[in-house]
Enzyme design. Structure first.
Site, PDB file in Angstrom:
ATOM      1  CD  GLU A  72      -5.069  -2.619   2.396  1.00 24.29           C
ATOM      2  OE1 GLU A  72      -5.559  -2.110   1.364  1.00 24.29           O
ATOM      3  OE2 GLU A  72      -4.398  -1.967   3.211  1.00 24.29           O
ATOM      4  CD1 TRP A 102     -19.453  13.355  11.273  1.00 21.25           C
ATOM      5  CD2 TRP A 102     -19.369  11.451  10.107  1.00 21.25           C
ATOM      6  NE1 TRP A 102     -18.889  12.409  12.074  1.00 21.25           N
ATOM      7  CE2 TRP A 102     -18.818  11.236  11.397  1.00 21.25           C
ATOM      8  CE3 TRP A 102     -19.408  10.402   9.202  1.00 21.25           C
ATOM      9  CZ2 TRP A 102     -18.307   9.995  11.784  1.00 21.25           C
ATOM     10  CZ3 TRP A 102     -18.909   9.163   9.590  1.00 21.25           C
ATOM     11  CH2 TRP A 102     -18.365   8.963  10.868  1.00 21.25           C
ATOM     12  CB  THR A 123      -0.886   0.036   1.255  1.00 14.06           C
ATOM     13  OG1 THR A 123      -0.030   0.113   2.392  1.00 14.06           O
ATOM     14  CG2 THR A 123      -1.756  -1.192   1.351  1.00 14.06           C
ATOM     15  CE  LYS A 157     -15.712  12.796  13.554  1.00 20.53           C
ATOM     16  NZ  LYS A 157     -14.256  12.834  13.366  1.00 20.53           N
TER      17      LYS A 157
HETATM   18  P1  ADP Z   1      -3.527   2.913  -1.394  1.00 14.76           P
HETATM   19  O1  ADP Z   1      -2.377   2.014  -1.645  1.00 14.76           O
HETATM   20  O2  ADP Z   1      -3.320   4.368  -1.664  1.00 14.76           O
HETATM   21  O3  ADP Z   1      -4.322   2.633  -0.135  1.00 14.76           O
HETATM   22  P2  ADP Z   1      -5.631   1.731  -2.795  1.00 14.76           P
HETATM   23  O4  ADP Z   1      -5.694   1.627  -4.263  1.00 14.76           O
HETATM   24  O5  ADP Z   1      -5.607   0.509  -2.009  1.00 14.76           O
HETATM   25  O6  ADP Z   1      -4.409   2.572  -2.609  1.00 14.76           O
HETATM   26  O7  ADP Z   1      -6.734   2.729  -2.243  1.00 14.76           O
HETATM   27  C1  ADP Z   1      -7.933   2.292  -1.730  1.00 14.76           C
HETATM   28  C2  ADP Z   1      -8.781   3.451  -1.327  1.00 14.76           C
HETATM   29  O8  ADP Z   1      -9.075   4.298  -2.445  1.00 14.76           O
HETATM   30  C3  ADP Z   1     -10.156   3.044  -0.847  1.00 14.76           C
HETATM   31  O9  ADP Z   1     -10.137   2.609   0.483  1.00 14.76           O
HETATM   32  C4  ADP Z   1     -10.952   4.324  -1.046  1.00 14.76           C
HETATM   33  O10 ADP Z   1     -10.744   5.246  -0.003  1.00 14.76           O
HETATM   34  C5  ADP Z   1     -10.347   4.884  -2.300  1.00 14.76           C
HETATM   35  N1  ADP Z   1     -11.197   4.559  -3.434  1.00 14.76           N
HETATM   36  C6  ADP Z   1     -11.022   3.585  -4.348  1.00 14.76           C
HETATM   37  N2  ADP Z   1     -12.009   3.604  -5.268  1.00 14.76           N
HETATM   38  C7  ADP Z   1     -12.851   4.614  -4.919  1.00 14.76           C
HETATM   39  C8  ADP Z   1     -14.069   5.143  -5.452  1.00 14.76           C
HETATM   40  N3  ADP Z   1     -14.624   4.663  -6.562  1.00 14.76           N
HETATM   41  N4  ADP Z   1     -14.651   6.165  -4.794  1.00 14.76           N
HETATM   42  C9  ADP Z   1     -14.109   6.680  -3.674  1.00 14.76           C
HETATM   43  N5  ADP Z   1     -12.965   6.238  -3.136  1.00 14.76           N
HETATM   44  C10 ADP Z   1     -12.334   5.218  -3.740  1.00 14.76           C
END
Ligand code: ADP
Length: 543
Positions: free
Chosen positions: A331, A443, A186, A438
């Site tokens: 994940e 929210w 990640t 917040k």
């Molecule tokens: P990183 O390695 O930066 O965590 P990821 O690709 O695993 O990269 O990122 C996952 C996160 O990206 C998700 O938990 C969410 O917050 C955001 N995300 C992914 N797709 C979307 C979406 N369609 N809309 C909003 N947020 C998204």
């Protein structure tokens, strides 16, 4: 009583062998780092993947050893996907956009033995190799005559001379389907990156699911362009699902600018493309002023960050391209939800359909999800109540590689996202939990605030963050990048919010910036934005 069907483990090698046998002449087209276009077929790709497996054996790599890549989307990277995992080693795709220190850190953490890299990353490899203590072999993904002389990198050979002389036939080994196949770290915006370690079983099940009609709907009739990188979460599994279905694959290499992507879509008759919103923004910005049209593109899957409604509408209304909004994470291999309509939505008006399409979508079979409050109590699926989103399923992480604590809560993985789920099961992300604003006990969704800003014709990008407020705890402000040559004032943009959201949700201020910091996966880095704006004061407090 046990069933009496064949017990064949789900192995990644079976995907490429299937493609070679049943879709042998389907094409894989790549724009190379060298700038030219390379084309061949699944049949040839399978042969070269087997050669890679032999070449890894010749390096005496053990079963389970990690082989790292620093590479764009291209045919050689694709061969490594199969040659490395298929022969029982673990493919570790490294995100080249990470900081060099982080790259060395993760290569050491993963105990990578080999690093295969595109020549664009030669300077990066030269900068980090001395700190990568476990890597014994470096392979430049190029022809022998392109191998740089005097690079200073030890044990460096060209990919073609390394694997080119190996036999093209190979009996892929059979082993437990739970064996690790690939890994991805990640981005680690806080602390060290953490690695998801995928298995043959999880990747194969994910590949099946991703190809379903209500998921990415990938078929042998498609020519698919994954702009989403193979160096992060296996390009959403497209290299596997494409082989599973025999779809034509079109790889963009390093050229992800609007012009190059557009030309590739047209030249290769791409029907389907996948990428993050920032990439599609570049494409639309290139096309609009010239009045360009798509001749074959019909669908695009967009995810990784919230897809702004303005983008979904532009693709749909101006270009006749259906947008499939997707959500997932490293994940989760990564797919969790996709937004496709149900049969009962047929009779809805276009506006009502659009309201659903803006959501992140409904769960794919194999992913279960729930939203909970701060005490862990499950919340209703009414489309209004929001809570922490948790998931579980066979392609969702159980623990991090070399992890020291259990990431699960009663068997569920907390995503770090805050969401609503409606009665039909459509999930909508309102925020990352750490980005939630917040205000006065309520929210405010930063995604909603950003979506309204980018619907303004002069706004290219917008990031909403909360600022400390003595009375309301926090109030939102929006940092905005204007489109080149376009103008909008603070007051005009604030007026633009009126009628589009509740009054108390309208940001207190607009801050114009040249750029919004982006992380290694193209997401807005709000932590960094907050640092940049650390001396900022809300207008009300300045008074
Ligand atoms: P990183 O390695 O930066 O965590 P990821 O690709 O695993 O990269 O990122 C996952 C996160 O990206 C998700 O938990 C969410 O917050 C955001 N995300 C992914 N797709 C979307 C979406 N369609 N809309 C909003 N947020 C998204």
């Amino acid at each position: 009583m046990l069933g009496l069907m064949q017990n064949q483990p789900l192995l990644i090698s079976s995907l490429i062998e299937f493609a070679a046998r049943h879709h042998g002449d389907a094409e894989i087209v790549s724009r190379r780092v060298e700038g030219d276009i390379h084309r061949y077929t699944y049949r040839e790709s399978a042969r070269r993947s087997r050669q890679v497996a032999h070449a890894l054996n010749a390096l005496n790599l053990a079963f389970g050893d990690r082989v790292a890549t620093l590479a764009w989307n291209g045919y050689r990277h694709f061969e490594l996907y199969y040659g490395v995992s298929g022969s029982g080693r673990v493919l570790h795709t490294i995100n080249p956009r990470l900081h060099p220190e982080q790259i060395a850190w993760i290569a050491n953490h993963a105990e990578d033995q080999v690093l295969c890299f595109d020549l664009s990353f030669l300077p990066l490899v030269q900068a980090v190799h001395a700190n990568c203590t476990t890597i014994k072999h470096y392979i430049a993904l190029c022809d022998a005559d392109k191998l740089p002389a005097d690079s200073g990198i030890p044990n460096l050979q060209s990919y073609e001379s390394w694997m080119g002389g190996q036999p093209g036939d190979y009996d892929w080994p059979t082993f437990d389907e739970n064996t690790a196949s690939s890994m991805c770290y990640t981005s680690g915006t806080t602390g060290h990156p953490k690695a998801a370690l995928y298995s043959h079983r999880s990747s194969t099940l994910h590949a099946f699911a991703a190809a379903l009609p209500d998921v990415m709907s990938i078929s042998a009739r498609d020519a698919i362009l994954p702009v989403v990188p193979m160096f992060h979460v296996n390009a959403w599994g497209i290299p596997y699902s494409a082989a599973l279905t025999g779809a034509k694959l079109v790889f963009p290499g390093p050229a992800m600018d609007g012009k190059s992507v557009y030309e590739l879509i047209e030249a290769e008759k791409v029907t389907y493309a996948a990428g993050v919103p920032t990439v599609w923004q570049m494409l639309l910005t290139h096309m609009k002023p010239q009045g360009l049209r798509f001749s074959t593109l019909r669908r695009t899957v967009i995810g990784g960050s919230a897809c702004p409604p303005a983008m979904i509408k532009a693709f749909n209304d101006d270009y006749g391209v259906e947008v499939l909004h997707a959500w997932g994470m490293t994940e989760m291999s990564p797919l969790g939800t996709l937004c496709t309509l149900k049969n009962k939505h047929d009779s809805l008006s276009d506006d009502e359909k659009m309201k659903i399409r803006l959501k992140q979508g409904r769960a794919i079979y194999g992913v279960d999800m729930k939203i909970v409050d701060s005490a862990g109590k499950e919340l209703p699926w009414d489309g209004k109540t929001y809570g922490d989103l948790l998931v579980k399923g066979p392609w969702i992480i159980r623990e991090y590689y070399k992890g020291t604590s259990d990431p699960l809560v009663d068997g569920w993985f907390p995503t770090g996202d805050v969401a609503t789920i409606d009665a039909d099961g459509y999930m909508q992300i309102t925020d990352r939990s750490k980005d939630v604003i917040k205000s006065g006990g309520e929210w405010i969704s930063s995604i909603d605030i950003e979506n309204i800003a980018v619907a303004h014709p002069s706004v290219l990008m917008a990031a909403c963050i909360g600022m400390v407020h003595p009375k309301w705890d926090e109030r939102p402000i929006v940092a905005v990048v204007k489109k080149p040559g376009m103008d909008v004032s603070r007051d005009e943009l604030l007026a633009f919010y009126e009628g589009k959201t509740a009054k108390w949700q309208i940001p207190d201020d607009v801050v114009f910036v040249d750029a919004i910091p982006l992380g290694a996966t193209g997401k807005m880095l709000k932590t960094r934005l907050r640092e940049l704006l650390k001396d900022y004061q809300l207008p009300e407090i300045q008074k």
